[in-house]
Design a protein around this motif. Structure first.
Motif, PDB file in Angstrom:
ATOM      1  N   GLU A  88       0.829  -1.216   0.000  1.00 14.61           N
ATOM      2  CA  GLU A  88       0.000   0.000   0.000  1.00 14.61           C
ATOM      3  C   GLU A  88       0.864   1.268   0.000  1.00 14.61           C
ATOM      4  O   GLU A  88       0.510   2.253  -0.646  1.00 14.61           O
ATOM      5  CB  GLU A  88      -0.981  -0.010   1.173  1.00 14.61           C
ATOM      6  CG  GLU A  88      -2.032  -1.099   1.065  1.00 14.61           C
ATOM      7  CD  GLU A  88      -2.804  -1.088  -0.263  1.00 14.61           C
ATOM      8  OE1 GLU A  88      -3.155   0.004  -0.749  1.00 14.61           O
ATOM      9  OE2 GLU A  88      -3.055  -2.184  -0.803  1.00 14.61           O
ATOM     10  N   LEU A  91       2.147   1.659  -3.540  1.00 15.20           N
ATOM     11  CA  LEU A  91       1.068   2.114  -4.430  1.00 15.20           C
ATOM     12  C   LEU A  91       0.816   3.605  -4.249  1.00 15.20           C
ATOM     13  O   LEU A  91       0.631   4.341  -5.226  1.00 15.20           O
ATOM     14  CB  LEU A  91      -0.211   1.314  -4.169  1.00 15.20           C
ATOM     15  CG  LEU A  91      -0.182  -0.138  -4.629  1.00 15.20           C
ATOM     16  CD1 LEU A  91      -1.413  -0.888  -4.116  1.00 15.20           C
ATOM     17  CD2 LEU A  91      -0.073  -0.234  -6.138  1.00 15.20           C
ATOM     18  N   GLU A  92       0.852   4.062  -2.999  1.00 19.36           N
ATOM     19  CA  GLU A  92       0.647   5.486  -2.717  1.00 19.36           C
ATOM     20  C   GLU A  92       1.787   6.321  -3.323  1.00 19.36           C
ATOM     21  O   GLU A  92       1.544   7.335  -3.976  1.00 19.36           O
ATOM     22  CB  GLU A  92       0.579   5.708  -1.207  1.00 19.36           C
ATOM     23  CG  GLU A  92       0.329   7.149  -0.806  1.00 19.36           C
ATOM     24  CD  GLU A  92       0.285   7.308   0.703  1.00 19.36           C
ATOM     25  OE1 GLU A  92       0.808   8.329   1.190  1.00 19.36           O
ATOM     26  OE2 GLU A  92      -0.257   6.415   1.383  1.00 19.36           O
ATOM     27  N   ARG A  93       3.035   5.887  -3.113  1.00 23.78           N
ATOM     28  CA  ARG A  93       4.181   6.604  -3.694  1.00 23.78           C
ATOM     29  C   ARG A  93       4.126   6.578  -5.213  1.00 23.78           C
ATOM     30  O   ARG A  93       4.460   7.559  -5.874  1.00 23.78           O
ATOM     31  CB  ARG A  93       5.497   5.970  -3.232  1.00 23.78           C
ATOM     32  CG  ARG A  93       6.013   6.549  -1.966  1.00 23.78           C
ATOM     33  CD  ARG A  93       7.467   6.127  -1.755  1.00 23.78           C
ATOM     34  NE  ARG A  93       7.548   5.529  -0.454  1.00 23.78           N
ATOM     35  CZ  ARG A  93       8.051   4.342  -0.158  1.00 23.78           C
ATOM     36  NH1 ARG A  93       8.588   3.597  -1.069  1.00 23.78           N
ATOM     37  NH2 ARG A  93       8.054   3.896   1.055  1.00 23.78           N
ATOM     38  N   ASN A  94       3.716   5.450  -5.763  1.00 22.43           N
ATOM     39  CA  ASN A  94       3.637   5.299  -7.210  1.00 22.43           C
ATOM     40  C   ASN A  94       2.681   6.317  -7.828  1.00 22.43           C
ATOM     41  O   ASN A  94       2.975   6.884  -8.884  1.00 22.43           O
ATOM     42  CB  ASN A  94       3.200   3.864  -7.553  1.00 22.43           C
ATOM     43  CG  ASN A  94       3.168   3.609  -9.039  1.00 22.43           C
ATOM     44  OD1 ASN A  94       4.140   3.858  -9.755  1.00 22.43           O
ATOM     45  ND2 ASN A  94       2.042   3.106  -9.519  1.00 22.43           N
ATOM     46  N   ARG A  95       1.580   6.560  -7.173  1.00 18.38           N
ATOM     47  CA  ARG A  95       0.593   7.515  -7.698  1.00 18.38           C
ATOM     48  C   ARG A  95       1.165   8.933  -7.797  1.00 18.38           C
ATOM     49  O   ARG A  95       0.678   9.754  -8.561  1.00 18.38           O
ATOM     50  CB  ARG A  95      -0.648   7.526  -6.808  1.00 18.38           C
ATOM     51  CG  ARG A  95      -1.482   6.285  -6.921  1.00 18.38           C
ATOM     52  CD  ARG A  95      -2.763   6.381  -6.071  1.00 18.38           C
ATOM     53  NE  ARG A  95      -3.215   5.046  -5.768  1.00 18.38           N
ATOM     54  CZ  ARG A  95      -3.088   4.437  -4.595  1.00 18.38           C
ATOM     55  NH1 ARG A  95      -2.546   5.065  -3.561  1.00 18.38           N
ATOM     56  NH2 ARG A  95      -3.525   3.210  -4.427  1.00 18.38           N
ATOM     57  N   LYS A  96       2.196   9.217  -7.017  1.00 22.37           N
ATOM     58  CA  LYS A  96       2.789  10.554  -6.986  1.00 22.37           C
ATOM     59  C   LYS A  96       3.999  10.690  -7.904  1.00 22.37           C
ATOM     60  O   LYS A  96       4.568  11.780  -8.001  1.00 22.37           O
ATOM     61  CB  LYS A  96       3.202  10.901  -5.549  1.00 22.37           C
ATOM     62  CG  LYS A  96       2.029  10.936  -4.591  1.00 22.37           C
ATOM     63  CD  LYS A  96       2.486  11.131  -3.172  1.00 22.37           C
ATOM     64  CE  LYS A  96       1.304  11.091  -2.222  1.00 22.37           C
ATOM     65  NZ  LYS A  96       1.715  11.158  -0.818  1.00 22.37           N
ATOM     66  N   ARG A  97       4.382   9.609  -8.560  1.00 25.14           N
ATOM     67  CA  ARG A  97       5.572   9.624  -9.413  1.00 25.14           C
ATOM     68  C   ARG A  97       5.282  10.264 -10.761  1.00 25.14           C
ATOM     69  O   ARG A  97       4.145  10.286 -11.225  1.00 25.14           O
ATOM     70  CB  ARG A  97       6.064   8.196  -9.675  1.00 25.14           C
ATOM     71  CG  ARG A  97       6.527   7.471  -8.458  1.00 25.14           C
ATOM     72  CD  ARG A  97       6.703   6.015  -8.733  1.00 25.14           C
ATOM     73  NE  ARG A  97       7.994   5.744  -9.356  1.00 25.14           N
ATOM     74  CZ  ARG A  97       8.384   4.563  -9.776  1.00 25.14           C
ATOM     75  NH1 ARG A  97       7.585   3.526  -9.686  1.00 25.14           N
ATOM     76  NH2 ARG A  97       9.563   4.401 -10.301  1.00 25.14           N
ATOM     77  N   VAL A 100       4.194   6.837 -13.672  1.00 26.37           N
ATOM     78  CA  VAL A 100       3.374   5.947 -12.859  1.00 26.37           C
ATOM     79  C   VAL A 100       3.329   4.558 -13.502  1.00 26.37           C
ATOM     80  O   VAL A 100       3.093   4.417 -14.697  1.00 26.37           O
ATOM     81  CB  VAL A 100       1.934   6.508 -12.712  1.00 26.37           C
ATOM     82  CG1 VAL A 100       1.029   5.542 -11.980  1.00 26.37           C
ATOM     83  CG2 VAL A 100       1.978   7.857 -12.004  1.00 26.37           C
ATOM     84  N   GLU A 103      -1.157   0.077 -11.506  1.00 25.89           N
ATOM     85  CA  GLU A 103      -1.304  -0.592 -10.217  1.00 25.89           C
ATOM     86  C   GLU A 103      -1.235  -2.108 -10.354  1.00 25.89           C
ATOM     87  O   GLU A 103      -0.650  -2.790  -9.506  1.00 25.89           O
ATOM     88  CB  GLU A 103      -2.623  -0.185  -9.559  1.00 25.89           C
ATOM     89  CG  GLU A 103      -2.805  -0.777  -8.187  1.00 25.89           C
ATOM     90  CD  GLU A 103      -4.030  -0.264  -7.456  1.00 25.89           C
ATOM     91  OE1 GLU A 103      -4.643  -1.081  -6.746  1.00 25.89           O
ATOM     92  OE2 GLU A 103      -4.352   0.937  -7.580  1.00 25.89           O
TER      93      GLU A 103
END
Length: 143
Positions: A88, A91-97, A100, A103
């Motif tokens: 999780e 996934l949260e960090r990935n959304r801010k990259r 991206v 998921e």
């Protein structure tokens, strides 16, 4: 070799710890023939005695085996850094990259992620945790 989920901090760790001294190899650097290109560049670097960081997810023993074999064949020592992280959180960090990863890809990597071991051929292994923007590196202890 860096081992861990997407968005676990692997590339940032490379940039902070190794960019000045090691060649960065990542399949993300190429659009086509990624495996072939990485193997070729790794072979060329090892032939020159150059230090290299492999910055992929490297989730399974099989994914790591070819790289470790190339290093052994060249007489190079191998160190693995396993990035301990929660799905999780990644996934949260990935959304801010900027780039991206879908998921489903992060979840797929998580489902097949295997802990590395010295028996695979690593000379050294370390755990890496990202806490409040700081990388904490700990000695490997057999789980």
């Amino acid at each position: 070799m860096l081992i861990g989920l997407q968005a676990s901090g692997k590339t940032s760790f490379y940039q902070q710890r190794f960019a000045a001294t090691h060649l960065h190899l990542s399949k993300d650097l190429w659009k086509h023939n990624r495996q072939f290109k990485q193997q070729k560049q790794l072979r060329e670097a090892l032939e020159k005695g150059q230090s290299v960081v492999i910055d992929n997810t490297n989730p399974t023993v099989q994914d790591r085996a070819g790289i470790l074999q190339q290093a052994r064949n060249a007489g190079a020592s191998t160190t693995g850094y396993y990035f301990q992280s929660k799905l999780e959180t990644c996934l949260e960090r990935n959304r801010k990259r900027e780039r991206v990863v879908p998921e489903v890809g992060v979840r797929a990597t998580s489902s097949k992620l295997q802990l590395p071991s010295l028996q695979e051929g690593f000379d050294r292994l370390f755990y890496v945790q990202l806490q409040a923007g700081t990388f904490i590196v700990s000695p490997w202890e057999k789980p």
